[in-house]
Design a protein around this motif. Structure first.
Motif, PDB file in Angstrom:
ATOM      1  N   GLN A 199       0.832  -1.207   0.000  1.00  0.00           N
ATOM      2  CA  GLN A 199       0.000   0.000   0.000  1.00  0.00           C
ATOM      3  C   GLN A 199       0.867   1.259   0.000  1.00  0.00           C
ATOM      4  OE1 GLN A 199      -3.056  -0.666  -0.395  1.00  0.00           O
ATOM      5  NE2 GLN A 199      -4.439   0.874   0.440  1.00  0.00           N
ATOM      6  N   ARG A 200       1.920   1.224   0.803  1.00  0.00           N
ATOM      7  CA  ARG A 200       2.839   2.349   0.889  1.00  0.00           C
ATOM      8  C   ARG A 200       3.531   2.598  -0.448  1.00  0.00           C
ATOM      9  NH1 ARG A 200       5.100   0.402   5.195  1.00  0.00           N
ATOM     10  NH2 ARG A 200       6.953  -0.507   4.200  1.00  0.00           N
ATOM     11  N   ALA A 201       3.959   1.509  -1.075  1.00  0.00           N
ATOM     12  CA  ALA A 201       4.661   1.625  -2.357  1.00  0.00           C
ATOM     13  C   ALA A 201       3.737   2.170  -3.438  1.00  0.00           C
ATOM     14  CB  ALA A 201       5.216   0.266  -2.770  1.00  0.00           C
ATOM     15  N   GLN A 202       2.497   1.689  -3.483  1.00  0.00           N
ATOM     16  CA  GLN A 202       1.579   2.179  -4.516  1.00  0.00           C
ATOM     17  C   GLN A 202       1.302   3.668  -4.354  1.00  0.00           C
ATOM     18  OE1 GLN A 202      -1.814  -0.610  -5.753  1.00  0.00           O
ATOM     19  NE2 GLN A 202      -1.077  -1.602  -3.897  1.00  0.00           N
ATOM     20  N   THR A 203       1.158   4.109  -3.108  1.00  0.00           N
ATOM     21  CA  THR A 203       0.923   5.534  -2.864  1.00  0.00           C
ATOM     22  C   THR A 203       2.098   6.370  -3.364  1.00  0.00           C
ATOM     23  OG1 THR A 203      -0.421   5.017  -0.915  1.00  0.00           O
ATOM     24  CG2 THR A 203       0.462   7.258  -1.085  1.00  0.00           C
ATOM     25  N   ALA A 204       3.315   5.946  -3.014  1.00  0.00           N
ATOM     26  CA  ALA A 204       4.502   6.697  -3.419  1.00  0.00           C
ATOM     27  C   ALA A 204       4.747   6.612  -4.920  1.00  0.00           C
ATOM     28  CB  ALA A 204       5.718   6.176  -2.652  1.00  0.00           C
ATOM     29  N   LEU A 205       4.539   5.444  -5.498  1.00  0.00           N
ATOM     30  CA  LEU A 205       4.749   5.272  -6.936  1.00  0.00           C
ATOM     31  C   LEU A 205       3.743   6.103  -7.737  1.00  0.00           C
ATOM     32  CD1 LEU A 205       5.359   1.409  -6.963  1.00  0.00           C
ATOM     33  CD2 LEU A 205       7.034   3.153  -7.635  1.00  0.00           C
ATOM     34  N   THR A 206       2.504   6.158  -7.246  1.00  0.00           N
ATOM     35  CA  THR A 206       1.487   6.966  -7.922  1.00  0.00           C
ATOM     36  C   THR A 206       1.901   8.430  -7.964  1.00  0.00           C
ATOM     37  OG1 THR A 206      -0.282   5.450  -7.248  1.00  0.00           O
ATOM     38  CG2 THR A 206      -0.932   7.692  -7.846  1.00  0.00           C
TER      39      THR A 206
END
Length: 914
Positions: free
Chosen positions: A583-590
């Motif tokens: 979840q953290r990675a998707q937020t940052a990648l977005t």
């Protein structure tokens, strides 16, 4: 209808569903009893599951595991069919919008957001969903078994028709018994490991034979929902075929740790997929021709139609077949054209000249459309030709896009071999170069078009394999363009050079174009972030990759895929920490994508179990962080989940509709609603860190490997023939958990009923929060119902807990020979289990059985026969291991098929493998 009346109706339908399951199951078991009698297996009759009999298991015949396995297969089939029936009854009683996740509810939600028809269309135009079929070793059943299942399902559906006579029902029952006789005599397990060709053949069945029929229903459901929502149909039609559904596959392209996926296999796979696409379109056109019976004596024949018929008649290299078509259907020119189009595709499979690309076939379809509309047959054009055009857009001349996946470590070895052969200083140590040196080297080389070696030079296993594979793609592209070829996926992406190295290898093979600005790679290079550390580093890696000149030049249609691995992250750090990292990675990648002006399409590498990312699809999408859904959505469909979701038309249509409608609603929410901070966000880091520490301390405890290998069936799985892929990523011998694939890791814990990767560590995280900060725990509980993501994660954890069995855990632990070791690890497991179960019940205000009666029903009905199978498996494991330890290879080999059959039977009962 009031909420009270609606809830009452739902409860009534739920109970009706339970009764139907019992009724249908007893019918099929009665047929199975007849089949056992006719095949001479009468000694098994007292052991029929769910018969109310309690026989002496110690004296059970040898065929008991097979009997229970078939019983579970029938139960699974009944549950799927009853679920479809109850959905239909719910729609009749409460309306189509009452069914969660489908188009009627989705369009209601979009309108409820205040979106205009134009805004809804704008969202739908951007939605592209792509299930990617993979052949990971989690499908325990042979294709022959699945064929018998399809026959049984068909008879079960026919038997629902209320107006059949007794004679007709007797015939159906006889056919069911006959199918069960055949099923009983068909070997359930792979005694020889399946090859990639057979795995591709299975996937092709879904792609060519089942999904096209589901598309017809999907399109109809969407059109009806759109019209019923009061939205203008002409506006929808003018937008084309939206939202977009396409399919992908990894079979024949995924070579990560799979030595059997050679360049020749990839080339053959592309050819087979192309030929299957031709067969699909030929079949569709042949069916279309039966509707195009307009007579030239009643309808004027446009000159352009006759000219095209004459042209095809001269150019299709099958004069006898052409003559037959023109003679037999002399009066029906539209039918002639459709049949000549079908013939051209059929001849194309044989290597004869045909349609150069889909645009040429589209031109002929458009000619049919225009001339039919000119003849006043507008409904015929809508109902008959538009669906074929839709399928041509979806399946093209490739059926499914084939991704090419390889491990970053493999690429490093390939580059080292190239540099060594080219005489580059210290090239043999490329893999250990510091990242700065690697980047300097790669950036300099990517300015040049010069290859390192001649095409025909062989320099090493890894380099030869990568380059030969890319040369296959070069040849495919020369004839068919990039249609049918997906992405170049780099598993275990650790740093920027892992991605730029693929550009270098592509240049070496000629898989690049030269533009005035420099080199361009025609295929997208996609990072796959798998471990927790890689997920945390992923934003920096992606940012640098998107800013690289070669990436910016390469065509991506404004979208960049990023693949996320749910399996290795879970195996690495446990379910809570893994879910938070994702979840953290998707937020940052977005955010990285936004800053770079690039839409990200996340490719979710989900497996068939909760610990590997599985869960209700529409809820999974709803739990994605805001902005992570820009319209594009890819996800893997692995192993046994393919059959569970798509084995029959009703289920396939339902699950595909869930995907499309869920993607549309989630995209609209992320685009049009303001982001709302997750109310549980403040607690995630603490929960993740504590649960991860508990999980990793367990795995790193002295003696863990010994306990794991004796308390689960991992050693038997390593000897199984379930899939073509090896159980270990590198093929090394030894007992390293890091080298073991996530699939057998989860499969082994599941078979022994621990389900450990799906819950261990959660209790420790929750307990520490409660003990150290009771007030924060109370706030967390209060916030939980308002957190879609956290509710999704913990509900999945609860499902794993409910599927586990404390008594059987202890029985499997009894296989551990060292008593101290056994008691120590079993004590840790049982303590964590009770802790997790108690705290989840506190958070959810009640246990699962009370709150989720349908899930409780499906688990409870399986437990008694499963317990018998588990006890037999434990005895078989003990005996087999004794022979292995004594080096009695003949006896061990003779016992292995029985052990594998028990694994298969338990997998059928649990409805999951890895």
């Amino acid at each position: 209808m009031t909420d009270t009346a609606s809830n009452s109706t739902r409860e009534q339908l739920r109970l009706e569903g339970f009764d139907l399951i019992d009724e249908r199951l007893q019918y099929l078991l009665g047929c199975l009893e007849d089949a056992l009698v006719s095949t001479g297996e009468t000694e098994l009759l007292p052991y029929l599951p769910w018969s109310g009999r309690v026989p002496d298991i110690s004296a059970a015949p040898e065929g008991l595991p097979q009997l229970y396995s078939i019983g579970f297969q029938l139960l699974n089939m009944v549950e799927e069919r009853v679920a479809a029936e109850i959905r239909r009854e719910r729609e009749k009683a409460l309306g189509a919008e009452s069914i969660r996740g489908l188009w009627p509810q989705a369009l209601r939600d979009l309108k409820g957001m205040g979106l205009t028809p134009e805004q809804i269309l704008a969202v739908l135009k951007d939605v592209q969903v792509e299930p990617v079929l993979t052949a990971h070793p989690t499908e325990a059943k042979r294709s022959s078994i699945r064929e018998r299942h399809r026959a049984l399902y068909g008879e079960m559906v026919r038997n629902e028709f209320p107006k059949y006579t007794e004679r007709e029902r007797r015939r159906i029952r006889e056919r069911v018994v006959t199918t069960l006789e055949t099923l009983w005599r068909t070997a359930e397990i792979h005694l020889v490991r399946p090859d990639i060709t057979s795995e591709l053949r299975n996937a092709t069945h879904y792609l060519r034979d089942l999904f096209p029929a589901a598309i017809n229903r999907l399109d109809l459901h969407f059109t009806e929902a759109w019209r019923d929502a009061g939205l203008p149909l002409e506006m929808l039609r003018s937008a084309g075929n939206i939202p977009r559904l396409i399919f992908g596959t990894w079979i024949g392209g995924d070579r990560d740790g799979h030595p059997l996926v050679t360049p020749e296999v990839t080339e053959k796979t592309l050819k087979e997929l192309r030929h299957s696409a031709f067969k699909l379109l030929e079949r569709e056109l042949a069916e279309l021709s039966t509707q195009l019976t307009l007579s030239r004596y009643l309808t004027p024949v446009p000159g352009e139609l006759q000219a095209r018929i004459d042209h095809l008649a001269k150019t299709v290299e099958s004069p006898e077949a052409v003559k037959e078509i023109l003679h037999r259907h002399e009066e029906e020119p539209w039918r002639q054209l459709a049949l000549l189009m079908a013939l051209r595709l059929r001849e194309q499979i044989k290597g004869k000249p045909g349609y150069r690309n889909t645009a040429c076939l589209t031109d002929d379809l458009n000619l049919l459309s225009r001339t039919l509309a000119g003849a006043g047959c507008h409904m015929l054009e809508e109902d008959a030709i538009r669906p074929i055009r839709h399928k041509l857009e979806m399946f093209g001349f490739h059926l499914a896009t084939l991704d090419i996946r390889q491990n970053s470590e493999f690429h490093d070895k390939a580059i080292s071999q190239l540099l060594t052969a080219a005489g580059v200083e210290d090239g043999e140590n490329y893999a250990s170069w510091p990242e700065e040196r690697r980047l300097d080297f790669l950036n300099t080389e990517l300015l040049s078009t010069r290859p390192f070696i001649h095409n025909d030079l062989r320099v090493g296993t890894e380099a030869d394999d990568v380059l030969d594979t890319y040369r296959v793609l070069v040849r495919h592209r020369k004839h068919w363009g990039t249609n049918g070829v997906g992405a170049l996926i780099v598993s275990m992406t650790r740093k920027l050079s892992d991605l730029l190295g693929v550009y270098l290898l592509a240049r070496e093979a000629g898989l690049v174009d030269l533009t005035p600005e420099g080199l361009v790679c025609p295929l997208q290079v996609v990072p796959l972030f798998e471990t927790m550390d890689d997920l945390d580093r992923s934003p920096g890696i992606l940012k640098a990759f998107l800013e690289h000149p070669l990436t910016r030049r390469s065509p991506a249609d404004g979208n960049q895929q990023v693949m996320l691995g749910y399996s290795d992250s879970n195996k690495d750090c446990g379910i809570l920490a893994a879910q938070f990292a994702l979840q953290r990675a998707q937020t940052a990648l977005t955010q990285v994508g936004r800053d770079s002006g690039v839409n990200l399409c996340f490719f979710h590498g989900r497996g068939g179990t909760i610990s590997r990312g599985a869960g209700p699809t529409h809820w999974f999408m709803a739990a994605l962080p805001n902005g992570a859904m820009s319209g594009g959505f890819r996800m893997t469909e692995q192993g046994e989940t393919i059959a569970q979701k798509y084995a029959n038309l009703a289920n396939a249509t339902y699950n595909l509709e869930l995907l499309l409608a869920g993607a549309a609603v989630t995209t609209a929410h992320h685009r049009h609603l303001p982001p709302v901070e997750d109310p549980c966000q403040a607690f995630m880091a603490r929960l993740g860190d504590t649960s991860q520490a508990a999980y990793q301390n367990f795995l790193k405890a002295e003696g863990f490997i010994e306990f794991y290998r004796q308390a689960t069936v991992i050693d038997a799985l390593e000897n199984s023939r379930i899939g073509s892929r090896p159980a270990r990523r590198t093929g090394k011998k030894g007992f390293s958990i890091s080298d073991l694939r996530a699939i057998p890791w989860v499969f082994s814990w599941t078979q022994a009923r621990f389900y450990l990767p799906g819950w261990f560590g959660v209790g420790s995280g929750l307990e520490k929060l409660k003990q150290e900060s009771p007030g924060d725990f109370a706030k967390f509980k209060e916030a939980l119902p308002h957190s879609t993501f956290m509710s999704y994660v913990l509900t999945n954890v609860e499902t794993n807990l409910a599927s586990a069995n404390l008594e059987l855990m202890s029985d499997y632990a009894g296989l551990v020979e060292d008593v101290e070791l056994r008691d120590r690890f079993l004590g840790m497991i049982l303590t964590e289990f009770e802790k997790t179960k108690t705290l989840l019940a506190e958070l959810f205000d009640g246990d699962m059985k009370t709150r989720r009666p349908r899930m409780a029903k499906t688990l409870d009905i399986r437990e008694a026969p499963l317990r018998v199978l588990h006890q037999q498996q434990i005895a078989l494991l003990r005996e087999w291991r004794g022979h292995v330890a004594a080096e009695n290879s003949t006896e061990a080999d003779a016992l292995l098929p029985k052990l594998l059959l028990s694994i298969n039977a338990i997998a059928s009962g649990l409805r999951t493998t890895g």
